[in-house]
Motif scaffolding. Structure first.
Motif, short mmCIF file in Angstrom:
data_model
loop_
_atom_site.label_atom_id
_atom_site.label_comp_id
_atom_site.label_asym_id
_atom_site.label_seq_id
_atom_site.Cartn_x
_atom_site.Cartn_y
_atom_site.Cartn_z
N UNK A 54 4.64 98.35 -49.05
CA UNK A 54 3.96 99.61 -49.33
C UNK A 54 4.89 100.77 -49.02
N UNK A 55 4.51 101.94 -49.44
CA UNK A 55 5.30 103.14 -49.16
C UNK A 55 4.34 104.22 -48.66
N UNK A 56 4.40 104.56 -47.39
CA UNK A 56 5.38 104.14 -46.39
C UNK A 56 5.16 102.69 -45.93
N UNK A 57 6.17 102.14 -45.26
CA UNK A 57 6.03 100.79 -44.70
C UNK A 57 4.91 100.79 -43.66
N UNK A 58 4.14 99.72 -43.58
CA UNK A 58 2.95 99.74 -42.72
C UNK A 58 3.20 99.68 -41.22
N UNK A 59 4.36 99.16 -40.76
CA UNK A 59 4.54 98.94 -39.32
C UNK A 59 5.79 99.67 -38.81
N UNK A 60 5.68 100.26 -37.64
CA UNK A 60 6.85 100.87 -37.02
C UNK A 60 6.80 100.68 -35.50
N UNK A 61 7.98 100.43 -34.94
CA UNK A 61 8.13 100.24 -33.50
C UNK A 61 9.17 101.23 -32.98
N UNK A 62 9.00 101.60 -31.71
CA UNK A 62 10.03 102.33 -30.98
C UNK A 62 10.25 101.54 -29.69
N UNK A 68 8.14 99.23 -25.24
CA UNK A 68 8.00 99.20 -26.70
C UNK A 68 6.67 99.81 -27.09
N UNK A 69 6.70 100.64 -28.13
CA UNK A 69 5.48 101.21 -28.70
C UNK A 69 5.38 100.79 -30.15
N UNK A 70 4.14 100.69 -30.63
CA UNK A 70 3.88 100.16 -31.97
C UNK A 70 2.85 101.02 -32.68
N UNK A 71 3.09 101.27 -33.96
CA UNK A 71 2.13 101.99 -34.80
C UNK A 71 1.77 101.10 -35.98
N UNK A 72 0.48 100.86 -36.15
CA UNK A 72 -0.02 100.05 -37.27
C UNK A 72 -0.53 100.98 -38.36
N UNK A 73 0.24 101.09 -39.44
CA UNK A 73 -0.13 101.98 -40.53
C UNK A 73 -1.33 101.52 -41.31
N UNK A 74 -1.83 100.31 -41.03
CA UNK A 74 -3.03 99.82 -41.70
C UNK A 74 -4.29 100.39 -41.09
N UNK A 75 -4.18 100.98 -39.87
CA UNK A 75 -5.35 101.57 -39.23
C UNK A 75 -5.81 102.80 -39.99
N UNK A 76 -7.10 103.12 -39.91
CA UNK A 76 -7.60 104.32 -40.60
C UNK A 76 -6.88 105.59 -40.16
N UNK A 77 -6.65 105.73 -38.85
CA UNK A 77 -5.89 106.87 -38.32
C UNK A 77 -4.81 106.30 -37.42
N UNK A 78 -3.62 105.99 -37.97
CA UNK A 78 -2.58 105.32 -37.18
C UNK A 78 -2.15 106.14 -35.97
N UNK A 79 -1.94 105.43 -34.86
CA UNK A 79 -1.47 106.07 -33.63
C UNK A 79 -0.70 105.05 -32.83
#
Length: 289
Positions: A95-103, A109-120
């Motif tokens: 998908x665009x943007x990509x659904x998953x991002x880590x720092x 480590x922190x994780x953001x799930x772009x599949x969530x309704x309001x990603x955080x």
């Protein structure tokens, strides 16, 4: 590259290997070499380099932004979000943007799930396995599918499913229990990961807990609930209450639908949906004793 940054990369490499990822350099990348491939220093036109680009089943699914230990990761979210949108045209992606991002610093480590309704972003103890990300994306173990048309829609994740839970059946519940369950579920819907329910002695706290635990498992897809108590006799009592609880939605007992484990050793039943454990035993397990 400075020494602290190199140490962070080495720690991240180990964490990725432990989670089942195949780590490769960009110059020798083979995205079909494993189900999950993490490519180091992936070039993004106009954006520089993504520290790691994650491929799941041959398609880009997320990025990892690596920082040296001590860096505040909440300030790096914007940078990693930029990388999720900067893939060259034509590269296979979920998908665009990509659904998953880590720092990650390799320690935190922190994780953001772009599949969530309001990603955080949220803190995680380790990187997710490729199999879990594939499950979230709707793929199967033995076939590579096209990205589902509505993969960003509500209901794709635990947080998404919380938004569409059926109304609470109030039969058999006292007013204080109804209020507690409704407020807790509203808090979780708003992505507040911590909540406190305060109820008087004799007001049915355990029954209230079992009532919302049942709803979280059945309707929101919760994978496993850890139920902590401070004494062994309370663990036995709690297990009996789970076994006696009857669903108001289908009249099955809780233990007829889901496995409930009263933890008495150091092995968690991977099929159990609820694990009842004393705080002392859990502490001992976490210390490796």
């Amino acid at each position: 590259m400075t020494q602290p940054e190199q140490q962070a990369r080495e720690s991240i490499d180990r964490l990725l290997h432990a989670a089942g990822w195949l780590v490769q350099d960009a110059a020798a990348a083979h995205i079909h070499a494993a189900r999950g491939v993490a490519i180091r220093e992936f070039p993004l036109p106009g954006q520089g380099f993504a520290d790691y680009l994650l491929y799941v089943d041959g398609k880009a699914a997320g990025v990892i932004e690596a920082k040296k230990e001590g860096v505040t990761l909440t300030g790096v979210e914007t940078q990693s979000t930029k990388y999720t949108q900067g893939l060259p045209t034509g590269l296979p992606r979920w998908g665009n943007p990509l659904p998953f991002s880590y720092q990650s610093t390799g320690v935190e480590t922190r994780f953001t799930n772009g599949l969530d309704p309001v990603p955080r972003s949220r803190s995680v103890f380790a990187f997710h396995t490729p199999e879990l990300l594939a499950e979230w994306l709707g793929t199967t173990q033995n076939s590579v599918q096209e990205a589902p048309a509505g993969y960003m829609a509500e209901g794709a994740t635990f947080l998404g499913k919380l938004q569409t839970m059926p109304p609470l059946v109030e039969d058999g519940l006292w007013p204080a229990q109804i209020k507690a369950i409704r407020n807790l579920e509203q808090s979780l819907k708003e992505n507040r990961p911590r909540a406190l329910i305060q109820m008087a002695t004799g007001s049915g706290k355990t029954f209230t807990s079992i009532s919302f635990i049942y709803r979280l498992i059945k309707f929101a897809g919760a994978r496993r609930i850890l139920f902590l108590v401070d004494r062994g006799n309370l663990a036995d009592q709690t297990l009996k209450e789970f076994q006696q609880y009857v669903s108001p939605y289908n009249n099955f007992k809780f233990s007829e639908e889901y496995i409930v484990q009263r933890l008495q050793g150091n092995q968690i039943d991977t099929t159990a949906r609820v694990c009842i454990c004393t705080i002392q035993r859990m502490y001992s397990m976490l210390k490796g004793k």
